[in-house]
Enzyme design. Structure first.
Site, PDB file in Angstrom:
ATOM      1  CB  SER A 183      -0.837  -0.026   1.279  1.00  0.00           C
ATOM      2  OG  SER A 183      -1.447   1.211   1.484  1.00  0.00           O
ATOM      3  CE1 TYR A 242      -3.914  -2.475   5.830  1.00  0.00           C
ATOM      4  CE2 TYR A 242      -3.562  -0.156   5.324  1.00  0.00           C
ATOM      5  CZ  TYR A 242      -3.763  -1.459   4.898  1.00  0.00           C
ATOM      6  OH  TYR A 242      -3.803  -1.747   3.555  1.00  0.00           O
ATOM      7  CE  LYS A 257      -1.461  -4.807   3.857  1.00  0.00           C
ATOM      8  NZ  LYS A 257      -1.845  -5.757   2.820  1.00  0.00           N
TER       9      LYS A 257
HETATM   10  P1  NAD Z   1     -10.965  -6.795   1.487  1.00  0.00           P
HETATM   11  O1  NAD Z   1     -11.197  -6.701   2.941  1.00  0.00           O
HETATM   12  O2  NAD Z   1     -12.129  -6.633   0.581  1.00  0.00           O
HETATM   13  O3  NAD Z   1     -10.233  -8.183   1.129  1.00  0.00           O
HETATM   14  C1  NAD Z   1      -9.374  -8.834   2.039  1.00  0.00           C
HETATM   15  C2  NAD Z   1      -9.868 -10.265   2.169  1.00  0.00           C
HETATM   16  O4  NAD Z   1      -8.994 -10.973   3.044  1.00  0.00           O
HETATM   17  C3  NAD Z   1     -11.280 -10.360   2.758  1.00  0.00           C
HETATM   18  O5  NAD Z   1     -12.081 -11.161   1.916  1.00  0.00           O
HETATM   19  C4  NAD Z   1     -11.079 -11.023   4.116  1.00  0.00           C
HETATM   20  O6  NAD Z   1     -12.176 -11.829   4.481  1.00  0.00           O
HETATM   21  C5  NAD Z   1      -9.789 -11.794   3.890  1.00  0.00           C
HETATM   22  N1  NAD Z   1      -8.997 -12.049   5.100  1.00  0.00           N
HETATM   23  C6  NAD Z   1      -8.587 -11.167   6.028  1.00  0.00           C
HETATM   24  N2  NAD Z   1      -7.872 -11.791   6.973  1.00  0.00           N
HETATM   25  C7  NAD Z   1      -7.823 -13.091   6.634  1.00  0.00           C
HETATM   26  C8  NAD Z   1      -7.236 -14.245   7.223  1.00  0.00           C
HETATM   27  N3  NAD Z   1      -6.576 -14.198   8.387  1.00  0.00           N
HETATM   28  N4  NAD Z   1      -7.373 -15.442   6.606  1.00  0.00           N
HETATM   29  C9  NAD Z   1      -8.055 -15.536   5.435  1.00  0.00           C
HETATM   30  N5  NAD Z   1      -8.634 -14.478   4.840  1.00  0.00           N
HETATM   31  C10 NAD Z   1      -8.522 -13.278   5.435  1.00  0.00           C
HETATM   32  O7  NAD Z   1      -9.838  -5.720   1.115  1.00  0.00           O
HETATM   33  P2  NAD Z   1      -9.301  -5.234  -0.318  1.00  0.00           P
HETATM   34  O8  NAD Z   1      -9.662  -3.813  -0.461  1.00  0.00           O
HETATM   35  O9  NAD Z   1      -9.657  -6.203  -1.353  1.00  0.00           O
HETATM   36  O10 NAD Z   1      -7.747  -5.296  -0.018  1.00  0.00           O
HETATM   37  C11 NAD Z   1      -6.961  -6.408  -0.397  1.00  0.00           C
HETATM   38  C12 NAD Z   1      -5.531  -6.134   0.016  1.00  0.00           C
HETATM   39  O11 NAD Z   1      -5.087  -4.923  -0.570  1.00  0.00           O
HETATM   40  C13 NAD Z   1      -5.345  -5.996   1.522  1.00  0.00           C
HETATM   41  O12 NAD Z   1      -4.149  -6.662   1.875  1.00  0.00           O
HETATM   42  C14 NAD Z   1      -5.189  -4.503   1.715  1.00  0.00           C
HETATM   43  O13 NAD Z   1      -4.381  -4.217   2.823  1.00  0.00           O
HETATM   44  C15 NAD Z   1      -4.511  -4.088   0.430  1.00  0.00           C
HETATM   45  N6  NAD Z   1      -4.760  -2.682   0.051  1.00  0.00           N
HETATM   46  C16 NAD Z   1      -6.054  -2.242  -0.076  1.00  0.00           C
HETATM   47  C17 NAD Z   1      -6.272  -0.901  -0.394  1.00  0.00           C
HETATM   48  C18 NAD Z   1      -7.691  -0.366  -0.519  1.00  0.00           C
HETATM   49  O14 NAD Z   1      -7.873   0.851  -0.429  1.00  0.00           O
HETATM   50  N7  NAD Z   1      -8.698  -1.208  -0.755  1.00  0.00           N
HETATM   51  C19 NAD Z   1      -5.189  -0.007  -0.601  1.00  0.00           C
HETATM   52  C20 NAD Z   1      -3.892  -0.523  -0.476  1.00  0.00           C
HETATM   53  C21 NAD Z   1      -3.687  -1.857  -0.145  1.00  0.00           C
HETATM   54  N1  UFG Z   2     -12.383  11.586   2.762  1.00  0.00           N
HETATM   55  C1  UFG Z   2     -13.440  12.443   3.009  1.00  0.00           C
HETATM   56  N2  UFG Z   2     -14.584  11.909   3.496  1.00  0.00           N
HETATM   57  C2  UFG Z   2     -14.761  10.569   3.712  1.00  0.00           C
HETATM   58  C3  UFG Z   2     -13.674   9.697   3.457  1.00  0.00           C
HETATM   59  C4  UFG Z   2     -12.497  10.242   2.996  1.00  0.00           C
HETATM   60  O1  UFG Z   2     -13.332  13.652   2.813  1.00  0.00           O
HETATM   61  O2  UFG Z   2     -15.843  10.153   4.153  1.00  0.00           O
HETATM   62  C5  UFG Z   2     -11.136  12.130   2.180  1.00  0.00           C
HETATM   63  C6  UFG Z   2      -9.889  11.864   3.009  1.00  0.00           C
HETATM   64  O3  UFG Z   2      -9.710  12.904   3.941  1.00  0.00           O
HETATM   65  C7  UFG Z   2      -8.827  11.812   1.911  1.00  0.00           C
HETATM   66  C8  UFG Z   2      -9.553  11.236   0.697  1.00  0.00           C
HETATM   67  O4  UFG Z   2     -10.938  11.448   0.945  1.00  0.00           O
HETATM   68  O5  UFG Z   2      -8.413  13.118   1.575  1.00  0.00           O
HETATM   69  C9  UFG Z   2      -9.321   9.744   0.514  1.00  0.00           C
HETATM   70  O6  UFG Z   2      -9.624   9.063   1.723  1.00  0.00           O
HETATM   71  P1  UFG Z   2      -9.815   7.477   1.786  1.00  0.00           P
HETATM   72  O7  UFG Z   2     -10.218   7.144   3.187  1.00  0.00           O
HETATM   73  O8  UFG Z   2     -10.720   7.033   0.690  1.00  0.00           O
HETATM   74  O9  UFG Z   2      -8.384   6.923   1.423  1.00  0.00           O
HETATM   75  P2  UFG Z   2      -6.968   7.204   2.091  1.00  0.00           P
HETATM   76  O10 UFG Z   2      -6.125   7.891   1.070  1.00  0.00           O
HETATM   77  O11 UFG Z   2      -7.096   7.851   3.417  1.00  0.00           O
HETATM   78  O12 UFG Z   2      -6.447   5.716   2.359  1.00  0.00           O
HETATM   79  C10 UFG Z   2      -6.618   4.675   1.396  1.00  0.00           C
HETATM   80  C11 UFG Z   2      -6.732   3.334   2.139  1.00  0.00           C
HETATM   81  C12 UFG Z   2      -5.429   3.021   2.816  1.00  0.00           C
HETATM   82  C13 UFG Z   2      -4.335   3.027   1.785  1.00  0.00           C
HETATM   83  C14 UFG Z   2      -4.295   4.363   1.078  1.00  0.00           C
HETATM   84  C15 UFG Z   2      -3.292   4.336  -0.022  1.00  0.00           C
HETATM   85  O13 UFG Z   2      -7.772   3.406   3.110  1.00  0.00           O
HETATM   86  O14 UFG Z   2      -5.492   1.748   3.380  1.00  0.00           O
HETATM   87  O15 UFG Z   2      -5.563   4.656   0.503  1.00  0.00           O
HETATM   88  O16 UFG Z   2      -3.086   5.640  -0.503  1.00  0.00           O
HETATM   89  F1  UFG Z   2      -3.159   2.821   2.392  1.00  0.00           F
END
Ligand code: NAD
Ligand code: UFG
Length: 347
Positions: A133, A158, A162
């Site tokens: 991330s 969190y 990572k």
């Molecule tokens: P998500 O929660 O939709 O998917 C994660 C999945 O992992 C879920 O289905 C959950 O049930 C499963 N899981 C969690 N812990 C587990 C365990 N111990 N054993 C088996 N399964 C388990 O999240 P996502 O948005 O699809 O994110 C996927 C990956 O990408 C995550 O590692 C997250 O940290 C990373 N990531 C997400 C974002 C974002 O904004 N969505 C940004 C950067 C990185």
């Molecule tokens: N924001 C709002 N209102 C909301 C939610 C968010 O104004 O209800 C704003 C935040 O302040 C930020 C932007 O929208 O400026 C994006 O916020 P998000 O919560 O959608 O995303 P972040 O950038 O804070 O974080 C996300 C994931 C993290 C990941 C990161 C990578 O949640 O796990 O992107 O850049 F690490």
């Protein structure tokens, strides 16, 4: 000896948001996939939708409801298949929650990764793509685009999980021979599959901007709460680098295929390189849904910063990956999913 001789890709967290879209893309590109997920933040329905979209028989996509924390259950899955590689999505991912219950995050994300790596060593599986991330980067007060060699440093439990997971994998690649690992640092994933049948399904009120905006657009929530309009950005609201989930899915397939080239340990940013403000995202979504989306301005959210965008050059040049879906496409696909599935996968 594994029960199945066919070579499979193990996808942990494969029924989650990014995992499910990636599984569909892997299958469409001819890969055989096994999904492991404990359904702590998802359900099995995305797997049924994948089967439909990929033209597979119902319940034919191999799925194991296993918690990565349980090494014996996970070992049983490794015994059953001949895995060529792993894509590791499974993790808890809510920044705020991780501040409240840090041990749950360390236990789930770190223990799960340690168990997975132990079994990969035990079964001689040496290729892994890992979901990292943008949160691993130390924030830059000047909002410069992050490069893969930018300084690292996290502010939440969190984020630290990572960073530690990246380090665990890097150390294993250094200690063992023949390993290949690609860390993909995503910026802000959004959008949905263009069929409108797969998308993000937050179990609770969304923490992230775009699922929240989309639930306001459909009338499930009253107003978007814009967290601060006094940032040092063009309109005062936070700027982020949004990437369509199907672009991310395609990048995973490219990364997986690069593992066979024996490049050892590599890190890539996945983003567009361009930033959009909160107000720009609300406007783009208003156009997609055809009506104005109401918002109110609230104080800043603790821990947020002005601008987070990536330098996508390394992924462009080395992986040959470039985003191909723009902001309009992210919003129209997100809206199609929201309209067709107002209650997410729980229809
Ligand atoms: P998500 O929660 O939709 O998917 C994660 C999945 O992992 C879920 O289905 C959950 O049930 C499963 N899981 C969690 N812990 C587990 C365990 N111990 N054993 C088996 N399964 C388990 O999240 P996502 O948005 O699809 O994110 C996927 C990956 O990408 C995550 O590692 C997250 O940290 C990373 N990531 C997400 C974002 C974002 O904004 N969505 C940004 C950067 C990185
Ligand atoms: N924001 C709002 N209102 C909301 C939610 C968010 O104004 O209800 C704003 C935040 O302040 C930020 C932007 O929208 O400026 C994006 O916020 P998000 O919560 O959608 O995303 P972040 O950038 O804070 O974080 C996300 C994931 C993290 C990941 C990161 C990578 O949640 O796990 O992107 O850049 F690490």
């Amino acid at each position: 000896m594994p029960t199945s001789c066919t070579s499979h890709v193990l996808v942990t967290g494969g029924s989650g948001f990014i995992g499910s879209h990636t599984v569909l893309e892997l299958i469409n590109q001819g890969h055989k996939v096994v999904v492991v997920d404990n359904l702590s933040n998802s359900c099995e329905e995305p797997l049924r939708r994948i089967e439909k979209l990929a033209g597979l028989n119902e319940e034919s996509l191999p799925f194991h409801n296993v918690d990565l924390a349980n090494i014996d259950d996970l070992r049983a899955v490794f015994k059953q298949y001949n895995f060529s590689s792993v894509i590791h999505f499974a993790a808890l991912k809510a920044v705020g929650e991780s501040v409240r219950v840090p041990l749950a995050y360390y236990r789930n994300n770190i223990t799960g990764t340690l168990n997975l790596m132990d079994l990969m060593i035990e079964f001689g599986v040496k290729d892994i793509v890992f979901s990292s991330s943008a949160t691993v980067y130390k924030s830059d007060p000047d909002g410069r685009p992050f490069r893969e060699d930018s300084e690292l440093g996290c502010t939440s439990p969190y984020g630290r999980t990572k960073l530690y997971m990246e380090s665990i994998i890097r150390d294993v690649v250094g200690a063992e021979s023949g390993w290949n690992a690609i860390m993909l640092r995503y910026f802000n994933p959004t959008g949905a599959h263009e069929s409108g049948t797969m998308g993000e399904d937050p179990c609770q009120i969304p923490n992230n901007l775009m699922p929240y905006v989309s639930q306001v657009a459909i009338g499930k929530l009253d107003n978007v709460h814009v967290f601060g309009n006094d940032y040092n950005t063009r309109d005062g609201t936070g700027v982020r680098d949004y990437i369509h989930v199907m672009d991310l899915a395609e990048a995973h397939v490219i990364a997986l295929e690069r593992l066979t080239g024996n490049h050892g340990y590599e890190v890539f940013n996945l983003g567009s390189g361009a930033g959009q403000s909160v107000l720009e995202m609300i406007d783009a979504m208003s156009i997609a849904c055809g009506h104005k989306i109401p918002y109110v301005v609230d104080p800043r959210r603790s821990g947020d910063i002005d601008t987070i965008v990536c330098d996508p050059k390394k992924a462009n040049e080395v992986l040959g990956f470039k985003v191909s879906r723009d902001l309009t496409k992210m919003c129209t696909d997100l809206w199609r999913w929201q309209v067709a599935n107002p209650e997410g996968y729980n229809q």
